[in-house]
Design a protein around this motif. Sequence first.
Motif: not given
Length: 421
Positions: A328-329, A309-310, A315-316, A312, A326, A389, A338, A349
């Motif tokens: 991606c993670r 898991s990373t 994200s996008r 968010a 975009h 975010r 990314l 990141r």
Amino acid sequence: MNLSKARRCVLYARLSVTKEESVSIARQLQSCRRYAEARGWEIVGEFVDDGVSATSNRPEERHGWKSLLAARDFDAVIIWKVDRLARRVLDFLHADETLQKRGAGLVAVEDPIDMTSPQGRAFAVMLAVFGEMEAEAIRARVRAARAQILKDGRWPGGGIPYGYQSVSNPDGPGRVLVKDDERIGWLSDAVAKALSGDTVNAIATWLTDSGAPLPARRTERTSGSTSWNRQTVDGLLRNPVLAGMTPHNPGRAKSAKRVDPFAVLRDERGRPVVSRALAIITTEEFATLQRLLDARTVPQARKKAERQSTSAFLSRVARCAECAVHLCRGTNQKRPVLYCPKCRQTIGRTALDDYLIDRLLIERANELIGDLTVDDAWARAGHDDMARRAVLVSQLDTLVIRRGVVGRYFDEERVLLTWSS
């Protein structure tokens, strides 16, 4: 802008690659200084882009030119020649329009242009056209020379594939590729493991634990490190030279940074040209290998228990400068990154997140989001990634990540960020 009334100026110089016939940055700046002194203009800044191609990088993407535009209180920009600013007509016109909006004029020492008159502007555009034609002619000559070298079975230069080495051509000029006795056995075993179902990470671990020699170029960069990584192994398993084929991408789009393993030199009938002396697997086995690698490339294709898991937070949010998609993670060696799903460029990141947060809280702290300032909204978001975010996105106009040298240190020049107005 009437250049006859100019009093304060800045200088700009650019050079792609230093060669004997090139006019160096120092000589360009010297000529610009003499021009300014002859007119009694005060030089208030000098800006340089060294080792930057005008064909591949628009002015607004260059660090030196961006710093120039961030400067204040100048009436004119002095360059040595028009092609030092741009090699494309549209790039030149866009850069000139940007200067006009801030009331500054453009002067070229070796090209007698006067951007204040219609005739002068027309002449400047003609010079930019010739610069673009010259750049295209150079590219055409390079492509033709490379095509002839490949046709002759010679090595065109560049990074030498792992397990091989270049030697003097025994049948004529230039160099040819041959197997490297020290590394070809390791390569063959790595390919066999991949075809048997081993993952790229497992092969990297095996190569490290077994003491396999690293690729020569990587050894020079890693100061004695003996560890293999996933990207290196994935790259050598995707090289068509494994099946004796020669990589060849005529006319490949700039955005297609990820090399197509099936873009190879072909004969008149469209069949791959194969050198049996270089091949360690068949073309059919190579195709099978690529299918196996592709099946494990996308994180979503892995078992859920194997996914990491990373955050968010981005994200996008960020886009790839080359592919306009975009990012991606994902993770790279258990570190959050990314990555572009098309060209596969990556950026770490940890440093990127900190860099964006610092800029947000310094440059936008007092901007309003409803009844709250950005600073207050960020404090209220706490450790909620989606709330953080939302604060970032409310202030962003664009966040673009461009390709660069991936290494130990974060390169902020890869990050093209503009805030919303």
